[in-house]
Design a protein around this motif. Structure first.
Motif, mmCIF file in Angstrom:
data_model
loop_
_atom_site.group_PDB
_atom_site.id
_atom_site.type_symbol
_atom_site.label_atom_id
_atom_site.label_comp_id
_atom_site.label_asym_id
_atom_site.label_seq_id
_atom_site.Cartn_x
_atom_site.Cartn_y
_atom_site.Cartn_z
ATOM 1 N N ARG B 459 0.820 -1.211 0.000
ATOM 2 C CA ARG B 459 0.000 0.000 0.000
ATOM 3 C C ARG B 459 0.853 1.259 0.000
ATOM 4 N NH1 ARG B 459 -4.897 -1.518 4.088
ATOM 5 N NH2 ARG B 459 -5.653 0.572 3.617
ATOM 6 N N LEU B 462 2.290 1.751 -3.505
ATOM 7 C CA LEU B 462 1.304 2.278 -4.451
ATOM 8 C C LEU B 462 0.983 3.738 -4.157
ATOM 9 C CD1 LEU B 462 -1.112 -0.737 -4.945
ATOM 10 C CD2 LEU B 462 0.602 0.164 -6.510
ATOM 11 N N LEU B 463 1.073 4.081 -2.884
ATOM 12 C CA LEU B 463 0.819 5.471 -2.514
ATOM 13 C C LEU B 463 1.922 6.376 -3.065
ATOM 14 C CD1 LEU B 463 -1.408 6.821 -0.940
ATOM 15 C CD2 LEU B 463 -0.008 6.695 1.106
ATOM 16 N N ASP B 466 1.438 6.624 -6.788
ATOM 17 C CA ASP B 466 0.104 7.068 -7.182
ATOM 18 C C ASP B 466 -0.631 5.977 -7.956
ATOM 19 O OD1 ASP B 466 -1.620 9.099 -6.716
ATOM 20 O OD2 ASP B 466 -1.306 10.090 -8.633
ATOM 21 N N GLY B 467 -0.496 4.753 -7.442
ATOM 22 C CA GLY B 467 -1.270 3.663 -8.018
ATOM 23 C C GLY B 467 -0.635 2.961 -9.201
#
Lengths: 167, 506
Positions: B459, B462-463, B466-467
C-alpha cells in the motif's frame, strides 16, 4: 468416500469460502481512495479472488482428470483408521468444550484417561500417574512460573487457596 | 571483517551467560528428542514450544528455539537409521543408506557418521553465515517498501516455481494465509475488517501461532495417528553397540567421506536460503550428487557412509542457510524460520536489516549461539546415542496426548482466549483434510507471518507511485527481484510447454 470425491468437495467448499471472503472484504472500500491509496478491503479482496481462481483451476483439473489426486479412487480416509482419527478428533473437541465448564484441570485428566487407557490400552497405573502428574506440572509451569492463568470454569473456587500460596 | 569478528565475540559473551548456555543445552537436547521422534520435526517443535519462551528475554528465547532447530536436524537421523522411518522429512535421504548400515549391524557407525557430518555441515554453514549476513543486511538497509514487497513476492514465487506441488493448490495456500493475516483491523484506516461470521473473537485477528500450532501440532499429530495406527504397528528397532573404542574407530573411517560431507555442506547452505527449498530437497540433492561424485557409486543404497554424510551435512547447513534471509531481509527461508520470525514480532522486534543495527546483541547472540548449539548437539548426540535409542521405544500413544495438551495450552497462552483454541483445532482438522489432498501447507504459514508486513509494503509503494504498479519494476533493486519472481511464477507453465514441445510427435 474416494479421494477423487473428496477433492471435488474440498475445492467446492474452499471456493464458496473464497466467495464469502470476497464479500466480507468488500464491506470496506476495495477501490482507490485519493490520498490514502488502496482501500482497506482491496488487499484481502483481490487475494480472495485469486483463491477463487485457484479453486476453479483445481475443479478444472478435476474434470479433465489431471494428476494423481483427481484420478485416485482409493478411500479418502481408510476405514481401518477412520475410527482412530474420529476418536482422537472428537476427544480433542470435547476436551476444548469442557475447558470452559469444568476447567482445564477437569478436562485434561479426562482426556488423558481416555487417550492412555482406552485408545492406548496402557495400564491403569501409568494412566493415573500421567493423568495426575501432567496437570500438576502444567499448573506449576504455566500458572506459577509463567503467570498465565488457564481457564478453570466451575472449579475456580477450588484454586483460591492455591493462588494464596503461590501469588 | 575485523568488525564482524568483534561483533561475533560480543555475541559469544551473551551466549556464555549461564542462563543462555542452559537454554542452548536444553534446546539441543529437546531438539534431538523431537527430531528423533518419527512424525515430529524442527517445525513442529518450534511451533509447539514457542509459547513457552515468553518467560525469557527475546535473545534467550531465540537462542532456545534455534537450538531446538539445530538439535532436530541432528535428531532426525536417529530414527532414520534405527527405525528406517525418517524422524523428520529433512532426514528422508538419511534412510537410504543409514537403514542398510543398521541392518548390517553397523548402526553405531551410521549414527556417528550422521552426527559428525551434521557437525561439519553446521560449522561450514555457520561460518558462511557469519560473513554473508552483515554485507547482505547492509545492502538491504536501503530497501524501501517496493523492495520489501518485491522480496516477499520472490519468496512466494519460489513456492510456485520450485515447490513442485500443484500450482493451484500452492497459490490457494499462499493466498489463504495472507487473507487470514488480514483479519482483525485494517492497519491504515483502523476499521474492523473480515470479522468472519461476525464472531467477536476475530477482532484481535488470527494469530500466526494459532495456524502454525494447528497445522504443525494438531494436524501433524492426527496425521501421525493415521500412519502409526495408534501405535499398533510394532517398531523394527535395530540394535546398536556403542563403545568408546568403536566410536573412535568409526570416526577414523569417516575421513574417507570428507568430499561428500563438504559438498553437502555447501549445497545445503545455498539451497537452504531459498524459501521453498530448504533442508528436505537440499539433503535429497546432496545425496544424488554424492552418488555421482563418489568413487564407489554402486555401494549407494546398500550402506555407503557417504550416503549418510552428504544428506546429514546438507540438512544442517540448510537450517543455517534458511536463517540468512530471515535475519537480514525479514523473509524466512523455511517454515521453521517463518515461525521464528513471527516470534520476533511477538517479542517486539521488527524483522529486517535494521535488526543488525538496532538489536545488534540479539542478532549476534543468535549467530554465536549457532556455533555453540552445533558443538553441544554433536557432543550430546555422540554421548547419549544409547539413551536416544531407548527413547525411540516410548509408545506413540503416551507421547501423542502430551503433545496434544501442549498444543491446546500453547494455543491459549499467547492471547488467553478460548476463541483461539477452537480456531486452532479447526485449523488442525481442516489442515489434515487438505494435506491428504496434497495441498501444501507451509506456504500458508509463511504467508500468515509475512502478510502483516506485505500489505503495508504494497500500500505504501502504491501510494508513493500514485497507483502505478511500474514502481516495482523501475527501481534498481526492486526491478530485478520482481522480474526474477515473475520468471519463477511462470516457470511451471514454461516447463509444461517445453515438455509438450519435446514430446511432440515427429
Amino acid at each position: 468416500m474416494s479421494v477423487r470425491t473428496a477433492e471435488l468437495l474440498m475445492a467446492l467448499t474452499m471456493g464458496a469460502f473464497s466467495i464469502y471472503l470476497m464479500y466480507k472484504s468488500a464491506e470496506l472500500p476495495i477501490g482507490w481512495i485519493d490520498g490514502e491509496g488502496p482501500g482497506g478491503g482491496a488487499w484481502p479482496f483481490w487475494l480472495a479472488t485469486i483463491m477463487l481462481v485457484s479453486c476453479v483451476g483445481i475443479l478444472f483439473n478435476w474434470f479433465r482428470r489431471h494428476g494423481p489426486i483427481a484420478n485416485s479412487e482409493k478411500a479418502y480416509i481408510e476405514s481401518r483408521v477412520l475410527m482412530d482419527i474420529g476418536a482422537v478428533a472428537l476427544s480433542l473437541i470435547v476436551t476444548v468444550g469442557l475447558f470452559s465448564f469444568i476447567g482445564i484441570y477437569g478436562a485434561l485428566p479426562l482426556f488423558l484417561i481416555f487417550y492412555l487407557r482406552f485408545l492406548g490400552k496402557h495400564s491403569w497405573r501409568l494412566t493415573t500417574t500421567l493423568a495426575i502428574g501432567i496437570p500438576v506440572l502444567i499448573f506449576y509451569f504455566f500458572e506459577v512460573t509463567l503467570k498465565i492463568i488457564l481457564p478453570k470454569g466451575i472449579t475456580e473456587p477450588l484454586f483460591i487457596p492455591l493462588y494464596k500460596i503461590f501469588f | 571483517m575485523l568488525e564482524t569478528l568483534g561483533l561475533l565475540a560480543n555475541g559469544f559473551t551473551i551466549v556464555f551467560e549461564p542462563q543462555n548456555l542452559a537454554l542452548i543445552i536444553a534446546g539441543c537436547a529437546l531438539g534431538l528428542f523431537i527430531g528423533a521422534m518419527p512424525g515430529l520435526g524442527s517445525v513442529n517443535g518450534v511451533a509447539i514450544l514457542l509459547p513457552l519462551t515468553f518467560l525469557v528475554p527475546p535473545t534467550g528465547a531465540v537462542i532456545f528455539l534455534a537450538a531446538i532447530y539445530y538439535g532436530a536436524m541432528y535428531g532426525g537421523a536417529i530414527s532414520s537409521i534405527m527405525l528406517g522411518i525418517p524422524g523428520a522429512s529433512t532426514a528422508v535421504a538419511t534412510t537410504f543408506d543409514g537403514r542398510p548400515l543398521a541392518k548390517l549391524g553397523m548402526a553405531d557407525k551410521a549414527l556417528t557418521a550422521a552426527a559428525v557430518a551434521s557437525f561439519v555441515g553446521g560449522s561450514i554453514s555457520v561460518v558462511l553465515f557469519t560473513f554473508f549476513a552483515p554485507p547482505l543486511a547492509h545492502v538491504a538497509l536501503v530497501f524501501g517498501s517496493p523492495e520489501t514487497f518485491a522480496l516477499m513476492m520472490l519468496a512466494f514465487a519460489t513456492f510456485i516455481g520450485l515447490g513442485g506441488d500443484d500450482i493451484f493448490k500452492t497459490l490457494f495456500s499462499i493466498c489463504i494465509g495472507l487473507v487470514l493475516s488480514a483479519v482483525g483491523f485494517d492497519i491504515i484506516s483502523g476499521e474492523p475488517r473480515l470479522i468472519l461470521w461476525d464472531i467477536t473473537g476475530f477482532l484481535h485477528g488470527v494469530n500466526f501461532l494459532v495456524l502454525a500450532i494447528g497445522i504443525y501440532g494438531i494436524g501433524e499429530m492426527i496425521w501421525t495417528v493415521e500412519e502409526h495406527n495408534l501405535g499398533g504397528g510394532k517398531s523394527m528397532l535395530s540394535e546398536a553397540t556403542v563403545t568408546v573404542k568403536r566410536t573412535i574407530a568409526n570416526l577414523r573411517e569417516l575421513l574417507s567421506s570428507w568430499r561428500a560431507t563438504v559438498m553437502g555442506s555447501f549445497l545445503g547452505y545455498f539451497v537452504g536460503i531459498l524459501p521453498a527449498a530448504g533442508a528436505t530437497p537440499g539433503s535429497l540433492m546432496a545425496y544424488g550428487i554424492a552418488k555421482q561424485i563418489s568413487k564407489n557409486p554402486e555401494e549407494f543404497g546398500k550402506g555407503a557412509l557417504e550416503g549418510v554424510c552428504a544428506p546429514e551435512a546438507a540438512n544442517n547447513a540448510a537450517s543455517t542457510g534458511s536463517m540468512l534471509p530471515m535475519l537480514t531481509l525479514g523473509i524466512p527461508g523455511s517454515p521453521t524460520t517463518a515461525i521464528l520470525l513471527g516470534g520476533m514480532v511477538i517479542w517486539g522486534l521488527e524483522p529486517g536489516p535494521r535488526l543488525f543495527i538496532d538489536h545488534s546483541e540479539f542478532v549476534w547472540g543468535l549467530i554465536a549461539s549457532l556455533y555453540a548449539a552445533n558443538l553441544f548437539a554433536v557432543i550430546i548426540m555422540l554421548i547419549f546415542i544409547p539413551v536416544f535409542i531407548k527413547i525411540l521405544k516410548t509408545p506413540f500413544t503416551i507421547l501423542a496426548p502430551i503433545i496434544f495438551i501442549l498444543c491446546l495450552i500453547g494455543g491459549y497462552a499467547p492471547t488467553q482466549s478460548m476463541h483461539d483454541v477452537w480456531l486452532m483445532v479447526v485449523f488442525g482438522i481442516v489442515g489434515y483434510l487438505m494435506r491428504k489432498l496434497d495441498y501444501p501447507l507451509a506456504p500458508a504459514v509463511l504467508a500468515i507471518v509475512l502478510g502483516p508486513l506485505a500489505e503495508p509494503a504494497l500500500r505504501q509503494s502504491l501510494l508513493i507511485s500514485d497507483g502505478e504498479f511500474s514502481i516495482f519494476f523501475t527501481r534498481i533493486y526492486a526491478g530485478p527481484i520482481m522480474v526474477t519472481a515473475i520468471i519463477l511464477l511462470f516457470l511451471p507453465v514454461l516447463k509444461i510447454g517445453y515438455d509438450k514441445f519435446r514430446h511432440r510427435p515427429a
